[in-house]
Design a protein around this motif. Structure first.
Motif, PDB file in Angstrom:
ATOM      1  N   PHE A 136       0.725  -1.232  -0.106  1.00  0.00           N
ATOM      2  CA  PHE A 136      -0.161   0.114   0.201  1.00  0.00           C
ATOM      3  C   PHE A 136       0.876   1.194  -0.044  1.00  0.00           C
ATOM      4  O   PHE A 136       0.378   2.245  -0.710  1.00  0.00           O
ATOM      5  N   VAL A 137       1.925   1.176   0.689  1.00  0.00           N
ATOM      6  CA  VAL A 137       2.671   2.344   0.837  1.00  0.00           C
ATOM      7  C   VAL A 137       3.401   2.648  -0.687  1.00  0.00           C
ATOM      8  O   VAL A 137       3.534   3.853  -1.257  1.00  0.00           O
ATOM      9  N   LEU A 138       4.149   1.468  -1.352  1.00  0.00           N
ATOM     10  CA  LEU A 138       4.555   1.747  -2.479  1.00  0.00           C
ATOM     11  C   LEU A 138       3.553   2.062  -3.567  1.00  0.00           C
ATOM     12  O   LEU A 138       3.930   3.017  -4.342  1.00  0.00           O
ATOM     13  N   ASN A 139       2.490   1.522  -3.408  1.00  0.00           N
ATOM     14  CA  ASN A 139       1.556   1.855  -4.491  1.00  0.00           C
ATOM     15  C   ASN A 139       1.149   3.247  -4.338  1.00  0.00           C
ATOM     16  O   ASN A 139       0.834   4.003  -5.431  1.00  0.00           O
ATOM     17  N   ASN A 140       0.719   3.820  -3.373  1.00  0.00           N
ATOM     18  CA  ASN A 140       0.468   5.316  -3.092  1.00  0.00           C
ATOM     19  C   ASN A 140       1.541   6.294  -3.297  1.00  0.00           C
ATOM     20  O   ASN A 140       1.496   7.152  -3.778  1.00  0.00           O
ATOM     21  N   VAL A 141       2.825   5.942  -3.205  1.00  0.00           N
ATOM     22  CA  VAL A 141       3.798   6.662  -3.271  1.00  0.00           C
ATOM     23  C   VAL A 141       4.283   6.943  -4.772  1.00  0.00           C
ATOM     24  O   VAL A 141       4.189   8.049  -5.527  1.00  0.00           O
ATOM     25  N   LEU A 142       4.026   5.826  -5.553  1.00  0.00           N
ATOM     26  CA  LEU A 142       4.147   5.902  -7.053  1.00  0.00           C
ATOM     27  C   LEU A 142       2.945   6.737  -7.697  1.00  0.00           C
ATOM     28  O   LEU A 142       3.487   7.498  -8.570  1.00  0.00           O
ATOM     29  N   ARG A 143       1.933   6.716  -6.871  1.00  0.00           N
ATOM     30  CA  ARG A 143       0.809   7.599  -7.525  1.00  0.00           C
ATOM     31  C   ARG A 143       0.889   8.962  -7.219  1.00  0.00           C
ATOM     32  O   ARG A 143       0.620   9.925  -7.975  1.00  0.00           O
ATOM     33  N   ALA A 144       1.626   9.036  -5.891  1.00  0.00           N
ATOM     34  CA  ALA A 144       1.703  10.646  -5.423  1.00  0.00           C
ATOM     35  C   ALA A 144       2.930  11.219  -6.310  1.00  0.00           C
ATOM     36  O   ALA A 144       2.488  12.736  -6.547  1.00  0.00           O
ATOM     37  N   GLU A 145       3.789  10.562  -6.971  1.00  0.00           N
ATOM     38  CA  GLU A 145       4.711  11.177  -7.900  1.00  0.00           C
ATOM     39  C   GLU A 145       4.085  11.248  -9.087  1.00  0.00           C
ATOM     40  O   GLU A 145       4.944  11.923  -9.976  1.00  0.00           O
ATOM     41  N   GLY A 146       3.179  10.861  -9.594  1.00  0.00           N
ATOM     42  CA  GLY A 146       2.516  11.084 -10.803  1.00  0.00           C
ATOM     43  C   GLY A 146       2.837   9.823 -11.520  1.00  0.00           C
ATOM     44  O   GLY A 146       2.502   9.979 -13.022  1.00  0.00           O
ATOM     45  N   HIS A 147       3.176   8.773 -11.095  1.00  0.00           N
ATOM     46  CA  HIS A 147       3.337   7.369 -11.867  1.00  0.00           C
ATOM     47  C   HIS A 147       2.525   6.435 -11.627  1.00  0.00           C
ATOM     48  O   HIS A 147       2.493   5.444 -11.353  1.00  0.00           O
ATOM     49  N   ALA A 148       1.238   6.961 -12.097  1.00  0.00           N
ATOM     50  CA  ALA A 148      -0.049   6.062 -11.824  1.00  0.00           C
ATOM     51  C   ALA A 148      -0.116   4.835 -12.777  1.00  0.00           C
ATOM     52  O   ALA A 148      -0.551   3.820 -12.326  1.00  0.00           O
ATOM     53  N   THR A 149       0.745   4.773 -13.900  1.00  0.00           N
ATOM     54  CA  THR A 149       0.682   3.585 -14.710  1.00  0.00           C
ATOM     55  C   THR A 149       1.471   2.386 -14.074  1.00  0.00           C
ATOM     56  O   THR A 149       1.156   1.286 -14.078  1.00  0.00           O
ATOM     57  N   LEU A 150       2.851   2.781 -13.393  1.00  0.00           N
ATOM     58  CA  LEU A 150       3.574   2.093 -12.691  1.00  0.00           C
ATOM     59  C   LEU A 150       2.876   1.151 -11.649  1.00  0.00           C
ATOM     60  O   LEU A 150       2.946   0.039 -11.421  1.00  0.00           O
ATOM     61  N   SER A 151       2.089   1.957 -10.825  1.00  0.00           N
ATOM     62  CA  SER A 151       1.220   1.601  -9.700  1.00  0.00           C
ATOM     63  C   SER A 151       0.094   0.640 -10.204  1.00  0.00           C
ATOM     64  O   SER A 151      -0.143  -0.478  -9.714  1.00  0.00           O
ATOM     65  N   MET A 152      -0.397   0.894 -11.318  1.00  0.00           N
ATOM     66  CA  MET A 152      -1.418   0.148 -11.910  1.00  0.00           C
ATOM     67  C   MET A 152      -0.801  -1.186 -12.325  1.00  0.00           C
ATOM     68  O   MET A 152      -1.438  -2.294 -11.996  1.00  0.00           O
ATOM     69  N   ALA A 153       0.166  -1.480 -13.012  1.00  0.00           N
ATOM     70  CA  ALA A 153       0.757  -2.557 -13.378  1.00  0.00           C
ATOM     71  C   ALA A 153       0.883  -3.341 -12.202  1.00  0.00           C
ATOM     72  O   ALA A 153       0.698  -4.628 -12.364  1.00  0.00           O
ATOM     73  N   GLY A 154       1.676  -3.113 -11.116  1.00  0.00           N
ATOM     74  CA  GLY A 154       1.626  -3.921  -9.860  1.00  0.00           C
ATOM     75  C   GLY A 154       0.419  -4.483  -9.449  1.00  0.00           C
ATOM     76  O   GLY A 154       0.128  -5.690  -9.155  1.00  0.00           O
ATOM     77  N   ILE A 155      -0.620  -3.757  -9.095  1.00  0.00           N
ATOM     78  CA  ILE A 155      -1.941  -4.035  -8.889  1.00  0.00           C
ATOM     79  C   ILE A 155      -2.653  -4.913  -9.838  1.00  0.00           C
ATOM     80  O   ILE A 155      -3.301  -5.921  -9.261  1.00  0.00           O
TER      81      ILE A 155
END
Length: 473
Positions: A157-176
């Motif tokens: 959850f931390v890694l996912n939210n941090v990736l979104r916070a810095e504007g890298h929502a696509t990377l976050s999406m890939a993992g989930i």
């Protein structure tokens, strides 16, 4: 090179037209949230094929445990993410690195503690979460594997939210997304005795029942974590995760927790609300617990689209508030409110019309009857949820943690908990079924004065900077 990447991201977040920027960030987060909702629902669906209301109810009971782990994971993740958005908006990358490393470390340590304590006290824990004697054996077998995955789940959850916070929502999406799809594929293999495929093909399953659902979830969570973690190891993220960056002072953790407190309030109260709902429904038997559990999972899927949209909106607000672009903060809010309200209205209509068929996928008879009425009632409440979600996300993104905490506690705390104690006494099972939509209406009304005060403040701040906000967007 790191500085140029950070500067490019800053220009993107503060210069891209709001509709295009929010949409580009929201679409990946909506997809990842929907995948999460689908694989949570998949557990319930495949367990329901065991034709046991007690087994189906057990998934709902253990969901409270998963929600507790998520509550702390979201607290540390959203707290870290909100701080990081504003720090990057001020172009303070080193401070953002410290927030990332500290939030991640705290999540892992918390998860280890939950695993240890949960396994030691697993039976009383299941009883406290609303498990009856007939539900307990199924709940215990499901919960033990979920507990093993607590450190991985919280850290993800931390890694996912941090990736979104810095504007890298696509990377976050890939993992989930990859982890979620894997969970859906593994569920029937681990849960069922036989798997029927198209063209009459039948394959053997492992026949592990509710334990199989939990093992599938655990494996998929591990894969998601590895994908998200690799983004930081391979420097696809603009931030640096390192033991050397872990904060030594308590103040840093206090800031993360305070900023993430609205998420803990929202998720923590969701746990309490679910437990209270289980206990209220238990009076009417396992079919009632199973029916309300299924409705809860279905609406987790529906609301995940709204949460995903809000998570795409949130870093835009944080970045621009940190950069003192208050005109873009206002524009972001009203664009998101209009778009999300239309989206929820469409989903509410679809949910109302398809309620009997949807609930019927998970069971029949009394369970289907209870679930259909409850689902339609919650479709009415869905029309009021957009303002509540965007309000507490806005206040959290700009660092107004106490306002965000109060608003996030309204839906499943301030209003839900008194109502779930009062309404069943007055209206019986119907009172159980209508508690959540009534709480949604009350929360909607409560948000309005908070937002009015916030936009007056934005207008004053913009005037101080020499750029008054427009009266309308």
């Amino acid at each position: 090179m790191e500085h140029s990447a950070s500067e490019a991201q800053y220009l993107k977040m503060t210069g891209t037209p709001i509709p295009r920027l929010i949409t580009s960030l929201a679409v990946p987060t909506i997809i990842s949230m929907l995948i999460t909702g689908i694989y949570n629902l998949a557990d319930t669906y495949f367990v329901s094929l065991l034709h046991s209301d007690s087994a189906t109810a057990a998934v709902g009971v253990v969901f409270s445990l998963m929600a507790l782990i998520q509550a702390v994971g979201f607290t540390l993740g959203m707290g870290s993410g909100s701080l990081i958005s504003r720090l990057l908006g001020r172009q303070q990358k080193e401070a953002a690195d410290t927030v990332l490393s500290s939030g991640f470390t705290a999540a892992v340590l918390f998860g280890v503690l939950v695993t240890a304590m949960g396994l030691i006290f697993i039976d009383p824990l299941m009883a406290a979460l609303g498990s009856s004697e007939t539900i307990l054996p199924y709940a215990r077998s499901y919960a033990q594997y979920i507990l093993f995955g607590a450190p991985i789940m919280a850290a993800s959850f931390v890694l996912n939210n941090v990736l979104r916070a810095e504007g890298h929502a696509t990377l976050s999406m890939a993992g989930i997304t990859i982890g979620g799809i894997l969970n859906i594929v593994l569920d029937p293999i681990f849960i069922l005795r036989e798997i029927t495929l198209p063209f009459g093909i039948v394959l053997p399953g492992l026949n592990l029942g509710t334990a199989g659902a939990a093992i599938a979830t655990l494996l998929s969570q591990c894969i998601s974590f590895l994908i998200l973690f690799s983004c930081f190891l391979t420097r696809k993220s603009i931030l640096h995760l390192s033991v050397r960056n872990v904060a030594r002072r308590g103040r840093q953790y206090w800031d993360i927790v305070c900023t993430g407190l609205p998420s803990f309030s929202r998720q923590g109260l969701a746990v309490i609300a679910t437990v209270a709902l289980n206990h209220a429904a238990m009076v009417y038997g396992d079919p009632a617990v199973a029916g309300m559990s299924v409705v809860g999972r279905v609406f987790m899927l529906i609301i995940s689209a709204l949460i995903g949209f809000g998570q795409g909106y949130q870093p835009v607000v944080g970045y621009n508030y940190g950069a003192r672009r208050f005109d873009r903060v206002r524009e972001s809010f009203f664009f998101s409110l209009k778009t999300a309200s239309v989206m929820m209205g469409i989903l509410a209509i679809i949910g109302w019309l398809t309620a009997p068929r949807v609930i019927g996928m998970f069971g029949s008879g009394q369970m289907q009857e209870i679930g259909t009425f409850a689902m339609r009632a919650q479709c009415v409440g869905l029309l009021f949820q957009t303002l509540g979600v965007l309000s507490n996300m806005t206040f959290q993104a700009v660092g107004k943690s106490w306002q965000a905490t109060f608003l996030s506690s309204c839906r499943q705390g301030v209003y839900f908990l008194p109502l779930i104690l009062i309404l069943p006494r007055v209206a019986g099972l119907t009172g159980v079924e209508i508690t959540q939509p009534l709480a949604d209406v009350c929360t909607f009304v409560t948000c309005i004065p908070f937002l009015a005060a916030f936009f007056r403040e934005l207008k004053a701040k913009s005037a101080e900077d020499g750029g008054p906000l427009p009266e309308s967007v």
